[in-house]
Design a protein around this motif. Structure first.
Motif, PDB file in Angstrom:
ATOM      1  N   LYS A   1     -41.889  38.121 122.650  1.00  0.00           N
ATOM      2  CA  LYS A   1     -41.480  36.741 122.388  1.00  0.00           C
ATOM      3  C   LYS A   1     -42.497  35.787 122.997  1.00  0.00           C
ATOM      4  O   LYS A   1     -43.155  36.104 123.986  1.00  0.00           O
ATOM      5  CB  LYS A   1     -40.106  36.460 122.999  1.00  0.00           C
ATOM      6  N   PRO A   2     -42.608  34.564 122.445  1.00  0.00           N
ATOM      7  CA  PRO A   2     -43.478  33.565 123.073  1.00  0.00           C
ATOM      8  C   PRO A   2     -43.056  33.319 124.504  1.00  0.00           C
ATOM      9  O   PRO A   2     -41.859  33.273 124.811  1.00  0.00           O
ATOM     10  CB  PRO A   2     -43.279  32.321 122.200  1.00  0.00           C
ATOM     11  N   ALA A   3     -44.031  33.142 125.382  1.00  0.00           N
ATOM     12  CA  ALA A   3     -43.723  33.006 126.804  1.00  0.00           C
ATOM     13  C   ALA A   3     -42.803  31.843 127.080  1.00  0.00           C
ATOM     14  O   ALA A   3     -41.877  31.941 127.873  1.00  0.00           O
ATOM     15  CB  ALA A   3     -45.025  32.852 127.603  1.00  0.00           C
ATOM     16  N   ASP A   4     -43.007  30.682 126.443  1.00  0.00           N
ATOM     17  CA  ASP A   4     -42.212  29.518 126.789  1.00  0.00           C
ATOM     18  C   ASP A   4     -40.792  29.602 126.247  1.00  0.00           C
ATOM     19  O   ASP A   4     -39.962  28.777 126.569  1.00  0.00           O
ATOM     20  CB  ASP A   4     -42.887  28.216 126.318  1.00  0.00           C
ATOM     21  N   ALA A   5     -40.496  30.623 125.437  1.00  0.00           N
ATOM     22  CA  ALA A   5     -39.127  30.811 124.974  1.00  0.00           C
ATOM     23  C   ALA A   5     -38.239  31.314 126.102  1.00  0.00           C
ATOM     24  O   ALA A   5     -37.030  31.157 126.066  1.00  0.00           O
ATOM     25  CB  ALA A   5     -39.083  31.804 123.817  1.00  0.00           C
ATOM     26  N   ALA A   6     -38.848  31.906 127.109  1.00  0.00           N
ATOM     27  CA  ALA A   6     -38.061  32.485 128.188  1.00  0.00           C
ATOM     28  C   ALA A   6     -37.643  31.434 129.212  1.00  0.00           C
ATOM     29  O   ALA A   6     -36.484  31.355 129.590  1.00  0.00           O
ATOM     30  CB  ALA A   6     -38.866  33.589 128.879  1.00  0.00           C
ATOM     31  N   THR A   7     -38.580  30.633 129.682  1.00  0.00           N
ATOM     32  CA  THR A   7     -38.270  29.714 130.768  1.00  0.00           C
ATOM     33  C   THR A   7     -38.747  28.299 130.520  1.00  0.00           C
ATOM     34  O   THR A   7     -38.408  27.398 131.275  1.00  0.00           O
ATOM     35  CB  THR A   7     -38.936  30.192 132.073  1.00  0.00           C
ATOM     36  N   GLY A   8     -39.550  28.088 129.514  1.00  0.00           N
ATOM     37  CA  GLY A   8     -40.125  26.768 129.315  1.00  0.00           C
ATOM     38  C   GLY A   8     -41.234  26.470 130.300  1.00  0.00           C
ATOM     39  O   GLY A   8     -41.689  25.337 130.412  1.00  0.00           O
TER      40      GLY A   8
ATOM     41  N   ASP B   1     -41.360  19.988 144.262  1.00  0.00           N
ATOM     42  CA  ASP B   1     -40.008  19.956 144.814  1.00  0.00           C
ATOM     43  C   ASP B   1     -39.556  21.305 145.348  1.00  0.00           C
ATOM     44  O   ASP B   1     -38.504  21.402 145.972  1.00  0.00           O
ATOM     45  CB  ASP B   1     -39.006  19.482 143.741  1.00  0.00           C
ATOM     46  N   SER B   2     -40.315  22.348 145.101  1.00  0.00           N
ATOM     47  CA  SER B   2     -39.951  23.683 145.577  1.00  0.00           C
ATOM     48  C   SER B   2     -40.260  23.812 147.068  1.00  0.00           C
ATOM     49  O   SER B   2     -41.220  23.220 147.566  1.00  0.00           O
ATOM     50  CB  SER B   2     -40.727  24.760 144.815  1.00  0.00           C
ATOM     51  N   ALA B   3     -39.457  24.617 147.746  1.00  0.00           N
ATOM     52  CA  ALA B   3     -39.729  24.885 149.155  1.00  0.00           C
ATOM     53  C   ALA B   3     -41.051  25.630 149.321  1.00  0.00           C
ATOM     54  O   ALA B   3     -41.767  25.439 150.301  1.00  0.00           O
ATOM     55  CB  ALA B   3     -38.582  25.693 149.762  1.00  0.00           C
ATOM     56  N   ASP B   4     -41.383  26.471 148.361  1.00  0.00           N
ATOM     57  CA  ASP B   4     -42.635  27.229 148.373  1.00  0.00           C
ATOM     58  C   ASP B   4     -43.151  27.255 146.939  1.00  0.00           C
ATOM     59  O   ASP B   4     -42.796  28.145 146.157  1.00  0.00           O
ATOM     60  CB  ASP B   4     -42.402  28.642 148.893  1.00  0.00           C
ATOM     61  N   SER B   5     -43.992  26.290 146.591  1.00  0.00           N
ATOM     62  CA  SER B   5     -44.441  26.168 145.201  1.00  0.00           C
ATOM     63  C   SER B   5     -45.279  27.359 144.772  1.00  0.00           C
ATOM     64  O   SER B   5     -45.278  27.740 143.601  1.00  0.00           O
ATOM     65  CB  SER B   5     -45.223  24.873 145.002  1.00  0.00           C
ATOM     66  N   TYR B   6     -45.992  27.970 145.713  1.00  0.00           N
ATOM     67  CA  TYR B   6     -46.797  29.141 145.366  1.00  0.00           C
ATOM     68  C   TYR B   6     -45.897  30.291 144.928  1.00  0.00           C
ATOM     69  O   TYR B   6     -46.120  30.906 143.876  1.00  0.00           O
ATOM     70  CB  TYR B   6     -47.659  29.577 146.551  1.00  0.00           C
ATOM     71  N   ALA B   7     -44.888  30.599 145.738  1.00  0.00           N
ATOM     72  CA  ALA B   7     -43.990  31.704 145.411  1.00  0.00           C
ATOM     73  C   ALA B   7     -43.225  31.430 144.124  1.00  0.00           C
ATOM     74  O   ALA B   7     -43.008  32.336 143.311  1.00  0.00           O
ATOM     75  CB  ALA B   7     -43.020  31.949 146.567  1.00  0.00           C
ATOM     76  N   GLN B   8     -42.828  30.176 143.923  1.00  0.00           N
ATOM     77  CA  GLN B   8     -42.084  29.831 142.712  1.00  0.00           C
ATOM     78  C   GLN B   8     -42.961  29.963 141.466  1.00  0.00           C
ATOM     79  O   GLN B   8     -42.529  30.490 140.444  1.00  0.00           O
ATOM     80  CB  GLN B   8     -41.543  28.400 142.829  1.00  0.00           C
ATOM     81  N   THR B   9     -44.194  29.481 141.554  1.00  0.00           N
ATOM     82  CA  THR B   9     -45.124  29.597 140.430  1.00  0.00           C
ATOM     83  C   THR B   9     -45.422  31.055 140.114  1.00  0.00           C
ATOM     84  O   THR B   9     -45.441  31.464 138.950  1.00  0.00           O
ATOM     85  CB  THR B   9     -46.432  28.855 140.751  1.00  0.00           C
ATOM     86  N   ARG B  10     -45.648  31.834 141.142  1.00  0.00           N
ATOM     87  CA  ARG B  10     -45.922  33.266 140.972  1.00  0.00           C
ATOM     88  C   ARG B  10     -44.755  33.961 140.280  1.00  0.00           C
ATOM     89  O   ARG B  10     -44.944  34.730 139.326  1.00  0.00           O
ATOM     90  CB  ARG B  10     -46.199  33.908 142.330  1.00  0.00           C
ATOM     91  N   LEU B  11     -43.538  33.699 140.750  1.00  0.00           N
ATOM     92  CA  LEU B  11     -42.355  34.343 140.186  1.00  0.00           C
ATOM     93  C   LEU B  11     -42.171  33.980 138.716  1.00  0.00           C
ATOM     94  O   LEU B  11     -41.947  34.856 137.863  1.00  0.00           O
ATOM     95  CB  LEU B  11     -41.116  33.935 140.986  1.00  0.00           C
ATOM     96  N   LEU B  12     -42.277  32.692 138.404  1.00  0.00           N
ATOM     97  CA  LEU B  12     -42.066  32.250 137.024  1.00  0.00           C
ATOM     98  C   LEU B  12     -43.142  32.798 136.096  1.00  0.00           C
ATOM     99  O   LEU B  12     -42.853  33.194 134.960  1.00  0.00           O
ATOM    100  CB  LEU B  12     -42.039  30.725 136.965  1.00  0.00           C
ATOM    101  N   TYR B  13     -44.377  32.807 136.578  1.00  0.00           N
ATOM    102  CA  TYR B  13     -45.459  33.329 135.733  1.00  0.00           C
ATOM    103  C   TYR B  13     -45.235  34.804 135.420  1.00  0.00           C
ATOM    104  O   TYR B  13     -45.335  35.226 134.263  1.00  0.00           O
ATOM    105  CB  TYR B  13     -46.816  33.139 136.404  1.00  0.00           C
ATOM    106  N   LEU B  14     -44.944  35.593 136.434  1.00  0.00           N
ATOM    107  CA  LEU B  14     -44.781  37.028 136.225  1.00  0.00           C
ATOM    108  C   LEU B  14     -43.565  37.322 135.344  1.00  0.00           C
ATOM    109  O   LEU B  14     -43.617  38.172 134.445  1.00  0.00           O
ATOM    110  CB  LEU B  14     -44.655  37.750 137.566  1.00  0.00           C
ATOM    111  N   GLN B  15     -42.457  36.607 135.580  1.00  0.00           N
ATOM    112  CA  GLN B  15     -41.276  36.798 134.735  1.00  0.00           C
ATOM    113  C   GLN B  15     -41.592  36.459 133.282  1.00  0.00           C
ATOM    114  O   GLN B  15     -41.233  37.201 132.361  1.00  0.00           O
ATOM    115  CB  GLN B  15     -40.124  35.929 135.236  1.00  0.00           C
ATOM    116  N   ASN B  16     -42.268  35.341 133.110  1.00  0.00           N
ATOM    117  CA  ASN B  16     -42.600  34.852 131.777  1.00  0.00           C
ATOM    118  C   ASN B  16     -43.516  35.836 131.037  1.00  0.00           C
ATOM    119  O   ASN B  16     -43.271  36.211 129.881  1.00  0.00           O
ATOM    120  CB  ASN B  16     -43.298  33.498 131.934  1.00  0.00           C
ATOM    121  N   ARG B  17     -44.569  36.260 131.715  1.00  0.00           N
ATOM    122  CA  ARG B  17     -45.546  37.130 131.087  1.00  0.00           C
ATOM    123  C   ARG B  17     -44.960  38.505 130.794  1.00  0.00           C
ATOM    124  O   ARG B  17     -45.200  39.099 129.737  1.00  0.00           O
ATOM    125  CB  ARG B  17     -46.772  37.258 132.000  1.00  0.00           C
TER     126      ARG B  17
END
Length: 239
Positions: free
Chosen positions: A221-228, A197-213
């Motif tokens: 903290k556990p990674a999924d505690a931040a964004t799920g 559903d994202s306009a750019d799934s690559y950019a969205q995945t990249r952003l969430l992964y980097l923020q999470n990690r």
């Protein structure tokens, strides 16, 4: 001798948590992302739907069992980071759950308040002062960084459960795979919105992964505690 070497490395201090986007191989990463999307669309997502909401009794047992199998490798990384208290707590969890928890199918340690202290070799490298490196999307594994890609490979080697004989080692692999498929089913709404559903799934995945990690490494903290965020391509063989 190895303890002196580890002490010297940890004395250097952890690497600064990276900022911004370092993606010099973006076009290659995007091509791999399209392959991973096709794998999810045609294999991972349809199979995960067979697991319902991913929260059934059998899947919970598989997740517990797979998690328990990963603890020895986690303890190795705790020791490499000189986090002795975490190593002791994880060892206690493993002992309790492997016995009273019927080989890890249940989590009596958690009931007793002995919480897991998760880590991996990517974090070990961070503690040793190794920088994040460029962003990478790895086939069938998903979003990563140069440091975490190396960490995943090393985790495969150093986990003592890899020494289990056949067929026990394959039981562990099957449990980890079932656990990952269960997670894909459990968080299907979130994952589908990111990937489809994202306009750019690559950019969205990249952003969430980097923020999470980065949150995980910076705050402990556990990674999924931040964004799920759940990576649907995570390597089922990874620890």
């Amino acid at each position: 001798m190895w303890l002196l070497a580890v002490t010297a490395l940890t004395a250097c201090g952890p690497a600064p948590v990276a900022q911004g986007i370092n993606d010099p191989y973006e076009q290659t990463n995007r091509n791999i992302h399209q392959i991973n999307l096709a794998v999810d669309r045609n294999v991972v997502r349809p199979v995960s739907r067979l697991f319902g909401d991913g929260d059934g009794f059998v899947l919970r047992r598989a997740k517990n069992f797979a998690g328990n199998l990963s603890v020895p490798g986690t303890v190795v990384n705790n020791l490499l980071q000189l986090r002795i208290a975490d190593a002791g707590q994880n060892t206690l969890r493993f002992a309790v759950n492997s016995t009273f928890g019927l080989a890890g199918l249940f989590d009596p340690a958690g009931t007793l308040g002995v919480a897991p202290k998760p880590t991996d070799f990517g974090e070990t490298l961070h503690v040793w002062g190794v920088g994040e490196g460029p962003y990478m999307e790895v086939p069938l594994v998903g979003p990563s960084t140069a440091r975490d890609t190396l960490g995943t490979a090393v985790d495969l080697v150093i986990n003592p459960t890899n020494l289990l004989p056949e067929p026990e080692v394959y039981v562990g692999v099957a449990a980890k795979l079932a656990s990952r498929l269960g997670d894909r089913a459990r968080y299907s709404g979130t994952v589908d919105s990111i990937l489809y559903d994202s306009a750019d799934s690559y950019a969205q995945t990249r952003l969430l992964y980097l923020q999470n990690r980065r949150f995980e490494l910076g705050k402990g903290k556990p990674a999924d505690a931040a964004t799920g965020f759940v990576d649907p391509y995570e390597d089922p063989y990874g620890q």
